[in-house]
Design an enzyme around this catalytic site. Structure first.
Site, PDB file in Angstrom:
ATOM      1  N   HIS A 155      91.523  88.872  25.421  1.00 45.49           N
ATOM      2  CA  HIS A 155      90.567  89.506  24.498  1.00 45.49           C
ATOM      3  C   HIS A 155      90.998  89.255  23.048  1.00 45.49           C
ATOM      4  CE1 HIS A 155      87.808  92.972  23.258  1.00 45.49           C
ATOM      5  NE2 HIS A 155      88.564  92.792  22.190  1.00 45.49           N
ATOM      6  N   GLU A 156      92.319  89.378  22.799  1.00 45.97           N
ATOM      7  CA  GLU A 156      92.823  89.211  21.419  1.00 45.97           C
ATOM      8  C   GLU A 156      92.776  87.752  20.978  1.00 45.97           C
ATOM      9  OE1 GLU A 156      92.944  93.052  21.842  1.00 45.97           O
ATOM     10  OE2 GLU A 156      92.795  91.870  20.027  1.00 45.97           O
ATOM     11  N   HIS A 159      89.480  86.701  19.832  1.00 45.90           N
ATOM     12  CA  HIS A 159      89.148  87.093  18.450  1.00 45.90           C
ATOM     13  C   HIS A 159      89.589  86.028  17.454  1.00 45.90           C
ATOM     14  CE1 HIS A 159      87.387  91.085  18.378  1.00 45.90           C
ATOM     15  NE2 HIS A 159      88.313  91.575  19.169  1.00 45.90           N
TER      16      HIS A 159
HETATM   17  C1  LIG Z   1      91.361  98.578  28.126  1.00 46.62           C
HETATM   18  C2  LIG Z   1      91.514  99.635  27.091  1.00 46.62           C
HETATM   19  N1  LIG Z   1      90.842  99.467  25.911  1.00 46.62           N
HETATM   20  C3  LIG Z   1      90.997 100.425  24.969  1.00 46.62           C
HETATM   21  N2  LIG Z   1      90.347 100.333  23.766  1.00 46.62           N
HETATM   22  N3  LIG Z   1      89.850  99.110  23.358  1.00 46.62           N
HETATM   23  C4  LIG Z   1      90.769  98.149  22.956  1.00 46.62           C
HETATM   24  O1  LIG Z   1      91.941  98.347  22.919  1.00 46.62           O
HETATM   25  C5  LIG Z   1      90.195  96.832  22.492  1.00 46.62           C
HETATM   26  C6  LIG Z   1      90.850  95.692  23.235  1.00 46.62           C
HETATM   27  C7  LIG Z   1      90.822  95.842  24.750  1.00 46.62           C
HETATM   28  C8  LIG Z   1      89.422  95.903  25.357  1.00 46.62           C
HETATM   29  C9  LIG Z   1      89.580  95.309  26.734  1.00 46.62           C
HETATM   30  C10 LIG Z   1      90.822  94.505  26.757  1.00 46.62           C
HETATM   31  C11 LIG Z   1      91.477  94.639  25.415  1.00 46.62           C
HETATM   32  C12 LIG Z   1      90.478  96.757  21.006  1.00 46.62           C
HETATM   33  N4  LIG Z   1      90.030  95.505  20.429  1.00 46.62           N
HETATM   34  O2  LIG Z   1      88.809  95.399  19.931  1.00 46.62           O
HETATM   35  C13 LIG Z   1      91.031  94.553  20.067  1.00 46.62           C
HETATM   36  O3  LIG Z   1      90.479  93.314  19.795  1.00 46.62           O
HETATM   37  C14 LIG Z   1      91.819 101.526  25.194  1.00 46.62           C
HETATM   38  F1  LIG Z   1      91.992 102.441  24.246  1.00 46.62           F
HETATM   39  C15 LIG Z   1      92.472 101.625  26.424  1.00 46.62           C
HETATM   40  N5  LIG Z   1      93.313 102.682  26.717  1.00 46.62           N
HETATM   41  C16 LIG Z   1      94.178 102.668  27.885  1.00 46.62           C
HETATM   42  C17 LIG Z   1      95.591 103.094  27.479  1.00 46.62           C
HETATM   43  N6  LIG Z   1      95.560 104.413  26.818  1.00 46.62           N
HETATM   44  C18 LIG Z   1      96.921 104.804  26.462  1.00 46.62           C
HETATM   45  C19 LIG Z   1      96.896 106.152  25.768  1.00 46.62           C
HETATM   46  O4  LIG Z   1      96.038 106.075  24.628  1.00 46.62           O
HETATM   47  C20 LIG Z   1      94.680 105.723  24.958  1.00 46.62           C
HETATM   48  C21 LIG Z   1      94.686 104.341  25.622  1.00 46.62           C
HETATM   49  C22 LIG Z   1      93.261 103.964  26.048  1.00 46.62           C
HETATM   50  N7  LIG Z   1      92.316 100.676  27.359  1.00 46.62           N
HETATM   51 NI    NI Z   2      88.278  93.429  20.189  1.00 43.55          NI
END
Ligand SMILES: Cc1nc(NNC(=O)[C@H](CC2CCCC2)CN(O)CO)c(F)c(N2CCN3CCOC[C@@H]3C2)n1
Ligand code: NI
Length: 185
Positions: A155-156, A159
């Site tokens: 995903h990254e 980008h």
């Molecule tokens: C899967 C997930 N995606 C969350 N958000 N989206 C992101 O990170 C986007 C990037 C992800 C989207 C899918 C693959 C990569 C950001 N992007 O746009 C960067 O390019 C989460 F927040 C999340 N989690 C699980 C773990 N948890 C630990 C405790 O805190 C909350 C956290 C929530 N899992």
């Molecule tokens: Ni993203």
């Protein structure tokens, strides 16, 4: 600290550009940027800080998402409770050098801090990848990732090429995916 209003949103051309390769030694600004991006992920995963500053939770963040067209992304994939993270790294000039035929997708679909609306559907990716990248100190690394960390890094790295997650979703049948695809819950 990076807050939500620092995050560029879909429609901003910076998200659709191929980001510039970073040159070494990294400038102080670029090193600082990497640390700030990682700090955002740490803050966003802390319920109190996330609530206080209204941060959307993230496990990855790429430089174009904070308006900098540079090949750098921070990844913080947490491990199980009270365990170390599955993967924590600032990737500079990351390249996928090999990828499994096996397809995988997050069961819940994907979101993006730069996309304000929910876009349902499976995002087919590779279950296992080998990436080469440099650390902020210029060290060359080559690592193999699978499942959740592999999905996040794809995903990254997308980008950095101007690709957004929904570009991969089957528009006609968003919930259609290979029968033998691994669904990651
Ligand atoms: C899967 C997930 N995606 C969350 N958000 N989206 C992101 O990170 C986007 C990037 C992800 C989207 C899918 C693959 C990569 C950001 N992007 O746009 C960067 O390019 C989460 F927040 C999340 N989690 C699980 C773990 N948890 C630990 C405790 O805190 C909350 C956290 C929530 N899992
Ligand atoms: Ni993203």
């Amino acid at each position: 600290m990076i807050k939500m209003n620092d995050i560029t949103r879909d429609g901003n051309p910076v998200l659709r550009k191929r980001a510039e390769k970073a040159t070494f030694p990294l400038s102080a600004d670029h090193k600082e940027l990497g640390n700030k991006m990682m700090e955002y992920l740490i803050n966003s995963q802390d319920p109190e800080i996330a609530e206080k500053y209204k941060l959307r939770a993230g496990v990855g963040l790429a430089a174009p998402q904070v308006g900098v067209s540079l090949q750098m992304a921070a990844v913080l994939v947490p491990g199980a409770k009270d365990k170390p993270p599955l993967f924590k790294e600032i990737l500079v000039n990351p390249v996928i050098v090999s990828e499994s035929v096996q397809i995988a997708a997050l069961e819940e679909g994907e979101g993006c801090l730069s996309v304000d609306k929910e876009i349902p559907g499976y995002v087919p990716r590779h279950d296992r990848i080998t990436i080469k990248y440099q650390t902020v100190d210029g060290e060359n690394k080559k690592i193999r990732l699978k499942d959740y960390p592999a999905i996040v890094c794809q995903h990254e790295i997308d980008h950095l090429k101007g690709t957004l997650f929904y570009d991969h979703i089957n528009q006609k049948e968003p919930l259609k995916i290979d029968d033998d695809a691994v669904l990651i819950g």
